[in-house]
Design a protein around this motif. Structure first.
Motif, PDB file in Angstrom:
ATOM      1  N   ALA A  78       0.837  -1.206   0.000  1.00 23.43           N
ATOM      2  CA  ALA A  78       0.000   0.000   0.000  1.00 23.43           C
ATOM      3  C   ALA A  78       0.873   1.258   0.000  1.00 23.43           C
ATOM      4  O   ALA A  78       0.634   2.203  -0.754  1.00 23.43           O
ATOM      5  CB  ALA A  78      -0.915  -0.012   1.218  1.00 23.43           C
ATOM      6  N   ASP A  79       1.909   1.267   0.848  1.00 19.61           N
ATOM      7  CA  ASP A  79       2.772   2.450   0.950  1.00 19.61           C
ATOM      8  C   ASP A  79       3.560   2.701  -0.333  1.00 19.61           C
ATOM      9  O   ASP A  79       3.920   3.843  -0.636  1.00 19.61           O
ATOM     10  CB  ASP A  79       3.748   2.282   2.120  1.00 19.61           C
ATOM     11  CG  ASP A  79       3.057   2.368   3.472  1.00 19.61           C
ATOM     12  OD1 ASP A  79       1.890   2.809   3.515  1.00 19.61           O
ATOM     13  OD2 ASP A  79       3.669   1.977   4.484  1.00 19.61           O
ATOM     14  N   SER A  80       3.855   1.649  -1.083  1.00 15.65           N
ATOM     15  CA  SER A  80       4.622   1.797  -2.323  1.00 15.65           C
ATOM     16  C   SER A  80       3.726   2.011  -3.538  1.00 15.65           C
ATOM     17  O   SER A  80       4.216   2.293  -4.636  1.00 15.65           O
ATOM     18  CB  SER A  80       5.491   0.562  -2.558  1.00 15.65           C
ATOM     19  OG  SER A  80       4.676  -0.590  -2.733  1.00 15.65           O
ATOM     20  N   GLY A  81       2.409   1.855  -3.353  1.00 15.22           N
ATOM     21  CA  GLY A  81       1.466   2.026  -4.451  1.00 15.22           C
ATOM     22  C   GLY A  81       1.264   0.776  -5.294  1.00 15.22           C
ATOM     23  O   GLY A  81       0.516   0.798  -6.276  1.00 15.22           O
ATOM     24  N   MET A  82       1.885  -0.331  -4.906  1.00 15.34           N
ATOM     25  CA  MET A  82       1.747  -1.559  -5.698  1.00 15.34           C
ATOM     26  C   MET A  82       0.323  -2.116  -5.651  1.00 15.34           C
ATOM     27  O   MET A  82      -0.154  -2.696  -6.626  1.00 15.34           O
ATOM     28  CB  MET A  82       2.730  -2.633  -5.201  1.00 15.34           C
ATOM     29  CG  MET A  82       4.168  -2.346  -5.531  1.00 15.34           C
ATOM     30  SD  MET A  82       4.487  -2.358  -7.310  1.00 15.34           S
ATOM     31  CE  MET A  82       5.753  -1.092  -7.435  1.00 15.34           C
ATOM     32  N   ASP A  83      -0.344  -1.946  -4.493  1.00 19.76           N
ATOM     33  CA  ASP A  83      -1.697  -2.499  -4.376  1.00 19.76           C
ATOM     34  C   ASP A  83      -2.699  -1.772  -5.267  1.00 19.76           C
ATOM     35  O   ASP A  83      -3.761  -2.313  -5.599  1.00 19.76           O
ATOM     36  CB  ASP A  83      -2.169  -2.465  -2.923  1.00 19.76           C
ATOM     37  CG  ASP A  83      -2.320  -1.047  -2.387  1.00 19.76           C
ATOM     38  OD1 ASP A  83      -1.691  -0.123  -2.944  1.00 19.76           O
ATOM     39  OD2 ASP A  83      -3.071  -0.867  -1.409  1.00 19.76           O
ATOM     40  N   ALA A  84      -2.367  -0.538  -5.665  1.00 25.43           N
ATOM     41  CA  ALA A  84      -3.274   0.246  -6.511  1.00 25.43           C
ATOM     42  C   ALA A  84      -2.906   0.177  -7.991  1.00 25.43           C
ATOM     43  O   ALA A  84      -3.647   0.689  -8.838  1.00 25.43           O
ATOM     44  CB  ALA A  84      -3.281   1.700  -6.048  1.00 25.43           C
ATOM     45  N   ALA A  85      -1.787  -0.434  -8.305  1.00 20.40           N
ATOM     46  CA  ALA A  85      -1.350  -0.514  -9.704  1.00 20.40           C
ATOM     47  C   ALA A  85      -2.241  -1.466 -10.489  1.00 20.40           C
ATOM     48  O   ALA A  85      -2.718  -2.473  -9.963  1.00 20.40           O
ATOM     49  CB  ALA A  85       0.097  -0.980  -9.772  1.00 20.40           C
ATOM     50  N   LYS A  86      -2.472  -1.125 -11.761  1.00 22.27           N
ATOM     51  CA  LYS A  86      -3.347  -1.955 -12.596  1.00 22.27           C
ATOM     52  C   LYS A  86      -2.742  -3.325 -12.864  1.00 22.27           C
ATOM     53  O   LYS A  86      -3.426  -4.340 -12.878  1.00 22.27           O
ATOM     54  CB  LYS A  86      -3.629  -1.239 -13.923  1.00 22.27           C
ATOM     55  CG  LYS A  86      -4.508   0.007 -13.788  1.00 22.27           C
ATOM     56  CD  LYS A  86      -4.798   0.612 -15.155  1.00 22.27           C
ATOM     57  CE  LYS A  86      -5.699   1.832 -15.029  1.00 22.27           C
ATOM     58  NZ  LYS A  86      -5.991   2.446 -16.360  1.00 22.27           N
TER      59      LYS A  86
END
Length: 360
Positions: A78-86
């Protein structure tokens, strides 16, 4: 046995190489020695990665480590933005290589967890035992991992996270931008070049000697330990000299532990190896494997009340948390919830403090 590192340094040992450049070539002369701690650490890494694992089947500490590590992995995502990546790619326990200017392999690293998109990445390293670990902001091993991932997949930035469920700082994360990655790579290549030179110096240091296979055989370590012979501790006054001696004492402690372990191994292979020493059994640790069966067997012999049983039973927080989760079905935040319920009767005792060098 196949040497997957191909006789090259590993990113996991880059911190030692920085402190003691000559350690890599020196310790390569000695066989690997698997310690109980290393074995347990490997088991816990495998458990964290096992997607089919029934976590409830584990004993309390392993269960806590696995759950906490997985929770903190999701936090890192979540902190690295991986969970939001397509779309991302995930790899576990895969070896990557660093090449020098001539295209030759000079260092490798195997990540516990790596994930990346087209331009950014995340590397997570699990430390599954207790003990002090350098956080992600200053961790040279993690920075080496970031370079390896960025080089392989042409990334502009890499987040690195250290996850240590049993540590005082269980979670830390940092981000290396393209400029940072370039600087770290240059520093790595310089360090590795120095370590491979025939003239690479050996410089004893507590953090360098800790896992070095050559510790028990190192002349420089013996020379350093010779400087403490005859020192009267009660007469020490100079802070800088005390700090030097503390470093020597830490090295000596690790040397003594390694020597004892080595001697035990030799005696287990040949009991006549040392004429004046032998292995002595330390006995066995006995435990009750089934509490319900134990109560039934005891009641056949004598009668006792529930209060009697509770009086001789030691309740532990991990077991109560397990009971809470099995009855309520709630796992997220279960430990905090149990601690809140039992707040008025929980007794917290400080552990003996460890002594570390202040970087400030």
């Amino acid at each position: 046995m196949i040497d997957e590192r191909q006789s090259c340094p590993s990113a996991s040992g880059i911190g030692r190489i920085q402190l003691c450049p000559g350690s890599w070539a020196f310790e390569s002369k000695f066989p690997d020695v698997e310690s109980p701690e290393a074995t347990e650490g490997t088991i816990r890494h495998d458990l964290i990665a096992d997607e089919d694992l029934v976590v409830e089947s584990l004993e309390p500490e392993r269960r806590f480590v696995v759950r906490k590590a997985r929770q903190l992995l999701e936090k890192a995502r979540a902190d690295s933005g991986m969970d939001a990546a397509k779309e991302t790619t995930i790899r576990k326990e895969e070896r990557y290589w660093l090449l020098n200017e001539a295209g030759a392999k000079v260092m490798s690293g195997k990540f516990d967890y790596a994930e990346w998109t087209d331009k950014s990445g995340l590397v997570v390293d699990y430390k599954t035992l207790s003990g002090y670990q350098v956080n992600a902001y200053d961790n040279l091993q993690l920075r080496a991992y970031a370079v390896l991932l960025a080089e392989k997949h042409n990334l502009n930035s890499v987040h690195v996270s250290l996850v240590q469920p049993l540590g005082l700082e269980a979670y830390s994360i940092d981000m290396l931008a393209k400029r940072d990655l370039k600087e770290v790579k240059a520093a790595m290549l310089s360090m590795l070049k120095e370590s491979m030179a025939p003239t690479a110096q050996r410089r004893p240091h507590p953090n360098a000697c800790k896992w070095c296979k050559g510790l028990s055989h190192c002349p420089e370590v013996r020379n350093v330990m010779d400087t403490v012979v005859g020192v009267d501790i009660e007469k020490l006054e100079e802070p800088l000299e005390i700090e030097r001696l503390l470093s020597v004492a830490q090295i000596a402690s690790k040397w003594a532990t390694r020597l004892t372990s080595w001697a035990k191994g030799k005696l287990s292979e040949d009991e006549s190896f040392l004429p004046n020493y032998k292995l002595r059994s330390s006995g066995k640790v006995k435990s009750i494997k089934n509490a319900k069966d134990a109560v039934e067997l005891l009641r056949k012999e004598f009668d006792f009340s529930e209060d009697d049983l509770l009086a001789c039973t030691r309740l532990t927080l991990p077991e109560i948390v397990k009971l809470y989760e099995s009855i309520t079905g709630k796992k997220k935040g279960s430990r905090l919830e149990v601690e809140k319920i039992l707040e008025s009767i929980i007794v917290a005792k400080d552990k003996s403090p460890s002594i570390i060098k202040d970087k400030s």
